[in-house]
Scaffold this motif. Structure first.
Motif, PDB file in Angstrom:
ATOM      1  N   ALA A 178     -13.071   5.762  -9.868  1.00 26.60           N
ATOM      2  CA  ALA A 178     -13.732   4.792 -10.747  1.00 26.60           C
ATOM      3  C   ALA A 178     -13.642   3.385 -10.152  1.00 26.60           C
ATOM      4  O   ALA A 178     -12.615   3.019  -9.567  1.00 26.60           O
ATOM      5  N   PRO A 179     -14.710   2.600 -10.325  1.00 23.88           N
ATOM      6  CA  PRO A 179     -14.704   1.227  -9.776  1.00 23.88           C
ATOM      7  C   PRO A 179     -13.971   0.241 -10.679  1.00 23.88           C
ATOM      8  O   PRO A 179     -13.511   0.598 -11.770  1.00 23.88           O
ATOM      9  N   GLU A 180     -13.894  -1.006 -10.195  1.00 19.28           N
ATOM     10  CA  GLU A 180     -13.330  -2.127 -10.956  1.00 19.28           C
ATOM     11  C   GLU A 180     -11.836  -1.951 -11.244  1.00 19.28           C
ATOM     12  O   GLU A 180     -11.346  -2.349 -12.309  1.00 19.28           O
ATOM     13  N   VAL A 181     -11.135  -1.317 -10.284  1.00 17.98           N
ATOM     14  CA  VAL A 181      -9.683  -1.175 -10.382  1.00 17.98           C
ATOM     15  C   VAL A 181      -9.083  -1.917  -9.195  1.00 17.98           C
ATOM     16  O   VAL A 181      -9.510  -1.703  -8.054  1.00 17.98           O
ATOM     17  N   TYR A 182      -8.133  -2.791  -9.447  1.00 12.30           N
ATOM     18  CA  TYR A 182      -7.545  -3.638  -8.397  1.00 12.30           C
ATOM     19  C   TYR A 182      -6.030  -3.483  -8.411  1.00 12.30           C
ATOM     20  O   TYR A 182      -5.421  -3.473  -9.483  1.00 12.30           O
ATOM     21  N   ARG A 183      -5.456  -3.380  -7.208  1.00 18.82           N
ATOM     22  CA  ARG A 183      -4.003  -3.157  -7.106  1.00 18.82           C
ATOM     23  C   ARG A 183      -3.317  -4.391  -6.523  1.00 18.82           C
ATOM     24  O   ARG A 183      -3.789  -4.957  -5.533  1.00 18.82           O
ATOM     25  N   VAL A 184      -2.209  -4.767  -7.141  1.00 13.55           N
ATOM     26  CA  VAL A 184      -1.470  -5.960  -6.691  1.00 13.55           C
ATOM     27  C   VAL A 184       0.014  -5.590  -6.509  1.00 13.55           C
ATOM     28  O   VAL A 184       0.452  -4.538  -6.973  1.00 13.55           O
ATOM     29  N   PRO A 185       0.798  -6.464  -5.853  1.00 14.61           N
ATOM     30  CA  PRO A 185       2.204  -6.128  -5.571  1.00 14.61           C
ATOM     31  C   PRO A 185       3.071  -6.066  -6.829  1.00 14.61           C
ATOM     32  O   PRO A 185       2.784  -6.706  -7.835  1.00 14.61           O
ATOM     33  N   VAL A 186       4.141  -5.276  -6.724  1.00 10.21           N
ATOM     34  CA  VAL A 186       5.144  -5.200  -7.782  1.00 10.21           C
ATOM     35  C   VAL A 186       6.492  -5.610  -7.190  1.00 10.21           C
ATOM     36  O   VAL A 186       6.699  -5.490  -5.973  1.00 10.21           O
ATOM     37  N   ALA A 187       7.409  -6.078  -8.033  1.00 14.00           N
ATOM     38  CA  ALA A 187       8.710  -6.559  -7.554  1.00 14.00           C
ATOM     39  C   ALA A 187       9.688  -5.406  -7.352  1.00 14.00           C
ATOM     40  O   ALA A 187      10.537  -5.139  -8.200  1.00 14.00           O
ATOM     41  N   TYR A 188       9.528  -4.726  -6.231  1.00  9.86           N
ATOM     42  CA  TYR A 188      10.389  -3.584  -5.875  1.00  9.86           C
ATOM     43  C   TYR A 188      11.602  -4.186  -5.169  1.00  9.86           C
ATOM     44  O   TYR A 188      11.577  -4.429  -3.962  1.00  9.86           O
ATOM     45  N   GLY A 189      12.653  -4.449  -5.948  1.00  8.18           N
ATOM     46  CA  GLY A 189      13.788  -5.227  -5.454  1.00  8.18           C
ATOM     47  C   GLY A 189      14.388  -4.682  -4.172  1.00  8.18           C
ATOM     48  O   GLY A 189      14.611  -5.425  -3.204  1.00  8.18           O
ATOM     49  N   TYR A 190      14.633  -3.384  -4.123  1.00 12.50           N
ATOM     50  CA  TYR A 190      15.316  -2.786  -2.974  1.00 12.50           C
ATOM     51  C   TYR A 190      14.524  -2.989  -1.681  1.00 12.50           C
ATOM     52  O   TYR A 190      15.095  -3.121  -0.599  1.00 12.50           O
ATOM     53  N   ARG A 191      13.227  -2.999  -1.788  1.00 17.09           N
ATOM     54  CA  ARG A 191      12.394  -3.088  -0.579  1.00 17.09           C
ATOM     55  C   ARG A 191      11.688  -4.442  -0.440  1.00 17.09           C
ATOM     56  O   ARG A 191      10.788  -4.580   0.393  1.00 17.09           O
ATOM     57  N   TRP A 192      12.050  -5.411  -1.269  1.00 20.70           N
ATOM     58  CA  TRP A 192      11.347  -6.693  -1.162  1.00 20.70           C
ATOM     59  C   TRP A 192      11.826  -7.420   0.104  1.00 20.70           C
ATOM     60  O   TRP A 192      13.030  -7.569   0.320  1.00 20.70           O
ATOM     61  N   PRO A 193      10.900  -7.868   0.955  1.00 14.70           N
ATOM     62  CA  PRO A 193      11.283  -8.388   2.278  1.00 14.70           C
ATOM     63  C   PRO A 193      12.307  -9.523   2.242  1.00 14.70           C
ATOM     64  O   PRO A 193      13.161  -9.603   3.121  1.00 14.70           O
TER      65      PRO A 193
END
Ligand SMILES: Cc1ncc(COP(=O)(O)O)c(C=O)c1O
Length: 446
Positions: A178-193
């Motif tokens: 389906a269109p009009e779906v957008y993905r953005v970052p989440v605060a994954y603490g263990y892997r946050w740079p």
């Protein structure tokens, strides 16, 4: 039905001969796309035990993927559902309504966060609830875009596949989506740079920047997030992330949807996980734990948003089936009576202490990169020792070793390297500890 003895018992190899025979029939008759974690066929289940057709009793650390929080044969669920079965199985709420549906919606209004006027609509599966939350948000806002997050999971229907992050096995070969779906970052603490302590602020700033620059906040109907990300690896967004996103949604007229399908109904030691940071979602999707194993899901939210869809725009033949509603009322009764939020918190205490202990003392404890989760939604992330490189083989080997010893554990995570523990909240503490003993032993053998 007699209660199942709450003890692990192995009388055959796992799987036993009767399960092996059933598995052969299954392979001939059931589509290959429907997998099973462990081909052990269930005879009965209750409390913290699953008994198979060979008479083995397994400790249940899966709850049928976070469903049977009250156990798989809870007295109040069985009593109410049985009585309802004898009265009538179905009329279709859209044809002639019945009280159970209304009562479940009343309970949802009472239990979900916020003291504003709320309404609900009932469906069958989690994916259906999420789809309907999108429909409702679009009808209310008259906008189309939907924002979701890295590592998110929302189901397997066409729209929810688009909302789900992980390709294999959920999406591979099943597009277009389906269109009009957008993905953005989440605060994954263990892997946050830049480290977990920066994840909340930095990830929310990045997510908001992407929404504003790439979509335009004024085009966004809904932001959908799991307050604890389930299939993605039991990721608790770092502190501050959820409030920042919820505030942004509120400031921009975007419907903020908490997908509590896995984390809701006492699983994390609160009725809903978003309560931990004081979040009041506009809409909340629930399923799984809501009905003690019967298929039921819901969208609950602000009355003015819920009422935006025109009459006849929401529904479905089976949505809010009367037997499932009776089951839900039994499950909620059990959660209240046994104070399952308190039980979930105690499970967290026991599990985290044991898992941290394994990490500290086992010669290969370095495999455990992270111990995380809340309540009875706990996980370990397995990595190659001395690194943060995902170690999915270790997760698979540990799970197999536990299965062979009669402890049902599940894996998850974007990288397949997370072992997750979702025991029924009614599990006895002896059984919980015995399951953890088996896990500890499994570490020595992999
Ligand atoms: C957070 C979340 N949303 C949606 C779903 C989809 O639910 P269902 O499998 O009932 O369609 C799941 C299932 O695991 C889930 O964990």
């Amino acid at each position: 039905m007699t209660a199942i003895p709450q003890e692990r018992r192995l009388v055959t190899a796992i799987p036993g001969p009767k399960s092996v025979e059933l598995q052969e029939r299954r392979l001939a008759a059931v589509a290959a796309g429907v997998g099973s974690t462990l081909p052990v066929f269930t005879a009965r289940a209750g409390g913290g035990i699953i008994e198979d057709v060979d008479g083995n009793r397994l400790i249940d650390f899966g709850s049928g993927i976070a469903v049977t929080s009250v156990g798989a044969s809870a007295e109040a669920v069985v009593r109410r559902a049985t009585a309802q079965l004898a009265d009538f199985t179905h009329t279709c709420f859209m044809v002639t309504p019945y009280e159970g549906y209304v009562e479940v919606c009343e309970q949802l209004a009472e239990l979900t966060p916020g003291d504003h006027a709320k309404k609900s609509a009932l469906f069958n599966s989690g994916a259906e609830a999420v789809e309907n939350a999108v429909k409702i948000a679009r009808a209310y806002t008259k906008r189309t875009a939907v924002v979701v997050f890295d590592h998110g999971y929302h189901g397997r229907t066409n729209l929810t596949m688009a909302l789900t992050a992980k390709n294999m096995p959920y999406k591979q070969g099943f597009g277009p989506f389906a269109p009009e779906v957008y993905r953005v970052p989440v605060a994954y603490g263990y892997r946050w740079p830049t480290g977990a302590e920066n994840a909340g602020a930095e990830a929310s700033a990045q997510a908001i920047d992407q929404i504003t620059k790439q979509i335009g906040a004024e085009n966004v109907a809904a932001i959908i997030i799991e307050p604890v990300l389930g299939e993605g690896g039991f990721i608790e967004p770092a502190k501050g992330f959820l409030p920042a996103i919820a505030r942004f949604a509120q400031d921009n007229g975007i419907v903020f949807v908490a997908d509590e399908i896995q984390s809701g109904f006492c699983r994390t030691g609160q009725w809903f996980a978003c309560e931990d940071e004081g979040i009041v979602p506009d809409l909340i999707t629930t399923a799984k734990g809501i009905a003690g194993g019967l298929p039921l899901s819901a969208v609950t939210g602000r009355a003015e948003i819920m009422d935006a869809a025109h009459s006849g725009g929401l529904g479905g033949t089976y949505g809010g089936n009367p037997v499932a509603c009776a089951g839900a009322l039994g499950a909620i009764e059990t959660m209240r009576e046994l104070d399952l939020n308190k039980k979930a918190k105690r499970i967290e205490e026991v599990m985290k202490a044991r898992l941290e202990g394994m990490r500290a003392k086992l010669p290969n404890g370095g495999l455990i990169g992270d111990v995380r989760g809340r309540g009875a939604m706990i996980a370990i992330e397995l990595v190659k020792p001395g690194t943060k490189d995902p170690h999915p083989e270790a997760a698979t080997r540990l799970a197999k070793a536990c299965h062979a010893e009669g402890v049902l554990v599940l894996t998850c995570g974007t990288y397949g390297n997370v072992l997750r523990f979702l025991p029924p909240l009614v599990i006895g503490e002896d059984l919980l500890n015995e399951g953890l003993d088996v896990l500890e032993q499994a570490f020595t053998g992999i």
